[in-house]
Design a protein around this motif. Structure first.
Motif, PDB file in Angstrom:
ATOM      1  N   UNK A 191       0.847  -1.190   0.000  1.00  0.00           N
ATOM      2  CA  UNK A 191       0.000   0.000   0.000  1.00  0.00           C
ATOM      3  C   UNK A 191       0.878   1.234   0.000  1.00  0.00           C
ATOM      4  N   UNK A 192       0.952   1.906   1.115  1.00  0.00           N
ATOM      5  CA  UNK A 192       1.846   3.065   1.227  1.00  0.00           C
ATOM      6  C   UNK A 192       3.303   2.602   1.240  1.00  0.00           C
ATOM      7  N   UNK A 193       4.158   3.366   0.560  1.00  0.00           N
ATOM      8  CA  UNK A 193       5.578   3.007   0.464  1.00  0.00           C
ATOM      9  C   UNK A 193       6.426   4.160   0.987  1.00  0.00           C
ATOM     10  N   UNK A 194       7.172   3.906   2.040  1.00  0.00           N
ATOM     11  CA  UNK A 194       8.110   4.883   2.579  1.00  0.00           C
ATOM     12  C   UNK A 194       9.507   4.601   2.038  1.00  0.00           C
ATOM     13  N   UNK A 195      10.431   5.534   2.283  1.00  0.00           N
ATOM     14  CA  UNK A 195      11.822   5.283   1.889  1.00  0.00           C
ATOM     15  C   UNK A 195      12.375   4.055   2.600  1.00  0.00           C
ATOM     16  N   UNK A 196      11.928   3.794   3.832  1.00  0.00           N
ATOM     17  CA  UNK A 196      12.429   2.633   4.555  1.00  0.00           C
ATOM     18  C   UNK A 196      12.065   1.325   3.859  1.00  0.00           C
ATOM     19  N   UNK A 197      10.944   1.328   3.124  1.00  0.00           N
ATOM     20  CA  UNK A 197      10.565   0.123   2.381  1.00  0.00           C
ATOM     21  C   UNK A 197      11.585  -0.225   1.300  1.00  0.00           C
ATOM     22  N   UNK A 198      12.389   0.757   0.905  1.00  0.00           N
ATOM     23  CA  UNK A 198      13.399   0.556  -0.136  1.00  0.00           C
ATOM     24  C   UNK A 198      14.790   0.466   0.473  1.00  0.00           C
ATOM     25  N   UNK A 204      16.129  -4.119   0.287  1.00  0.00           N
ATOM     26  CA  UNK A 204      17.031  -4.663  -0.733  1.00  0.00           C
ATOM     27  C   UNK A 204      16.488  -5.985  -1.265  1.00  0.00           C
ATOM     28  N   UNK A 205      15.945  -6.803  -0.371  1.00  0.00           N
ATOM     29  CA  UNK A 205      15.339  -8.062  -0.814  1.00  0.00           C
ATOM     30  C   UNK A 205      14.138  -7.803  -1.726  1.00  0.00           C
ATOM     31  N   UNK A 206      13.362  -6.765  -1.405  1.00  0.00           N
ATOM     32  CA  UNK A 206      12.205  -6.439  -2.242  1.00  0.00           C
ATOM     33  C   UNK A 206      12.628  -5.874  -3.601  1.00  0.00           C
ATOM     34  N   UNK A 207      13.727  -5.138  -3.638  1.00  0.00           N
ATOM     35  CA  UNK A 207      14.233  -4.659  -4.931  1.00  0.00           C
ATOM     36  C   UNK A 207      14.571  -5.854  -5.823  1.00  0.00           C
ATOM     37  N   UNK A 228      20.567 -20.289  -2.286  1.00  0.00           N
ATOM     38  CA  UNK A 228      20.946 -19.540  -1.084  1.00  0.00           C
ATOM     39  C   UNK A 228      19.765 -18.785  -0.495  1.00  0.00           C
ATOM     40  N   UNK A 229      18.878 -18.291  -1.349  1.00  0.00           N
ATOM     41  CA  UNK A 229      17.717 -17.537  -0.880  1.00  0.00           C
ATOM     42  C   UNK A 229      16.811 -18.368   0.028  1.00  0.00           C
ATOM     43  N   UNK A 230      16.807 -19.677  -0.164  1.00  0.00           N
ATOM     44  CA  UNK A 230      15.926 -20.560   0.605  1.00  0.00           C
ATOM     45  C   UNK A 230      16.378 -20.662   2.062  1.00  0.00           C
ATOM     46  N   UNK A 231      17.676 -20.600   2.309  1.00  0.00           N
ATOM     47  CA  UNK A 231      18.200 -20.886   3.644  1.00  0.00           C
ATOM     48  C   UNK A 231      18.879 -19.703   4.310  1.00  0.00           C
ATOM     49  N   UNK A 232      19.068 -18.583   3.591  1.00  0.00           N
ATOM     50  CA  UNK A 232      19.781 -17.433   4.153  1.00  0.00           C
ATOM     51  C   UNK A 232      18.917 -16.184   4.086  1.00  0.00           C
ATOM     52  N   UNK A 233      19.375 -15.148   4.780  1.00  0.00           N
ATOM     53  CA  UNK A 233      18.723 -13.847   4.695  1.00  0.00           C
ATOM     54  C   UNK A 233      18.852 -13.329   3.260  1.00  0.00           C
ATOM     55  N   UNK A 234      17.728 -13.043   2.598  1.00  0.00           N
ATOM     56  CA  UNK A 234      17.795 -12.648   1.183  1.00  0.00           C
ATOM     57  C   UNK A 234      18.661 -11.419   0.930  1.00  0.00           C
ATOM     58  N   UNK A 235      18.597 -10.424   1.802  1.00  0.00           N
ATOM     59  CA  UNK A 235      19.409  -9.213   1.595  1.00  0.00           C
ATOM     60  C   UNK A 235      20.896  -9.537   1.643  1.00  0.00           C
ATOM     61  N   UNK A 236      21.290 -10.412   2.561  1.00  0.00           N
ATOM     62  CA  UNK A 236      22.692 -10.809   2.645  1.00  0.00           C
ATOM     63  C   UNK A 236      23.127 -11.555   1.392  1.00  0.00           C
ATOM     64  N   UNK A 237      22.236 -12.376   0.855  1.00  0.00           N
ATOM     65  CA  UNK A 237      22.546 -13.104  -0.375  1.00  0.00           C
ATOM     66  C   UNK A 237      22.728 -12.141  -1.543  1.00  0.00           C
ATOM     67  N   UNK A 238      21.815 -11.177  -1.668  1.00  0.00           N
ATOM     68  CA  UNK A 238      21.909 -10.199  -2.753  1.00  0.00           C
ATOM     69  C   UNK A 238      23.229  -9.451  -2.670  1.00  0.00           C
TER      70      UNK A 238
END
Length: 337
Positions: A191-198, A204-207, A228-238
């Motif tokens: 819905x509403x998107x703040x800068x924190x959402x990005x 980063x995972x959502x990007x 890696x995405x299945x078992x790790x934090x997605x942002x760390x993987x990216x």
């Protein structure tokens, strides 16, 4: 170690970790980091820290005060952190941990104070000219969330004074067609998107999620990243895959992240005429320093039309000190005890 007015706890409380240090006579004597989500309350974290300090420093270790940076707005020494299921109450911490005086700061208020105490060895300049030591300062940074704070010089105090902020939650404003597409994608999810959402770990995972939703991008996906995405934090993987150059979609995601960060940094530089500098702190940016330095951050920072020549002079710095929030909390404690 007996109680003295110089024995204080300084803390940087984050959505992921709570970092704490016990300062004796202005120097750290004991430090610990605890996973925030493993504790039911901040009172529990502080009580555990005091117990651990006594085991190492002696049973008579009695802090006289504590100053804690918490991830959310503070009113009347109470806070409801944005990314934690806690209600933080300074009076309850005092009672449970038996600390005579506890003060709460917004976490980026503490980080901003910490920036004023940093030496050049903990700063990496990314463009711009020489900073004005008495000019307005912007401090922003991405981690579990996005924090912002501002400093203005007080001639009477001969020091910068901090203005706390929840500016990370203002509406995300895209600059490019790609960012407009990202906004539409995130609106469908939140819905509403703040800068924190990005500009955060989840952001980063959502990007990355936005990019792989594009059919033309899907052939670029790698099996290594998928697994890696299945078992790790997605942002760390990216971040890891992008920095290693092993996944073109991750490279695209991290560059888009840095572009949005640069655009926001330039906006804040203009808003506050931050001749004292724009300082980028938080847990993410030191890890992706090479991408911030590749030009995309500064290009977005300076892309301000007629005001490009003005913004081009304003320096940006990446803060590499790992505990700048603790440093700021300790600085506040020294000034007010």
């Amino acid at each position: 170690m007996s109680e003295t007015r110089s024995l204080v706890i300084a803390g940087d409380i984050g959505g992921t970790n709570s970092r704490l240090a016990l300062y004796a006579d202005g120097k750290p004597a004991f430090e610990r980091t605890y996973p925030s989500v493993d504790h039911a309350s901040l009172e529990q974290v502080i009580e555990r820290f005091v117990d651990d300090a006594r085991k190492q420093l002696g049973a008579d270790t009695r802090p006289a005060s504590a100053c804690l940076g918490v991830p959310g707005p503070v009113e009347n020494d109470m806070s409801r952190p944005t990314n934690l299921p806690w209600i933080v109450d300074a009076r309850k911490i005092e009672a449970r941990a038996k600390i005579p005086r506890v003060t709460l700061l917004n976490d980026f208020q503490a980080a901003a104070l910490g920036v004023t105490a940093l030496g050049p060895e903990h700063l990496v300049q990314v463009g711009g000219a020489e900073r004005n030591p008495k000019g307005p300062i912007v401090v922003a940074g991405a981690g579990t969330g996005l924090g912002e704070a501002f400093l203005f010089w007080s001639e009477a105090d001969k020091a910068h004074q901090v203005v706390a902020s929840e500016g990370g939650h203002v509406d995300f404003t895209p600059r490019t067609g790609l960012e407009a597409g990202l906004l539409t994608f995130l609106q469908g999810r939140y819905g509403r998107v703040s800068y924190e959402r990005v500009l955060s770990g989840p952001g980063l995972a959502d990007i990355y999620g936005f990019l792989i939703a594009e059919p033309a991008v899907r052939p670029l996906l790698t099996d290594e990243t998928r697994a890696a995405m299945v078992i790790e934090d997605p942002a760390a993987v990216v971040s890891r895959q992008a920095l290693a150059g092993r996944d073109p979609v991750c490279v695209m995601a991290l560059n888009l992240f840095c572009s949005v960060l640069g655009g926001l940094g330039g906006n804040l530089a203009l808003t506050f005429l931050a001749t004292g500098g724009v300082f980028i702190a938080g847990g993410i940016t030191p890890r992706i320093l090479s991408v911030i330095q590749n030009g995309v951050f500064r290009e977005a920072f300076e892309a301000k039309g007629r005001f490009q020549p003005l913004v081009a002079k304003i320096p940006a710095f990446v803060v590499t000190h790992k505990d700048v929030g603790i440093l700021g909390a300790a600085t506040y404690a020294r000034r007010h005890t």
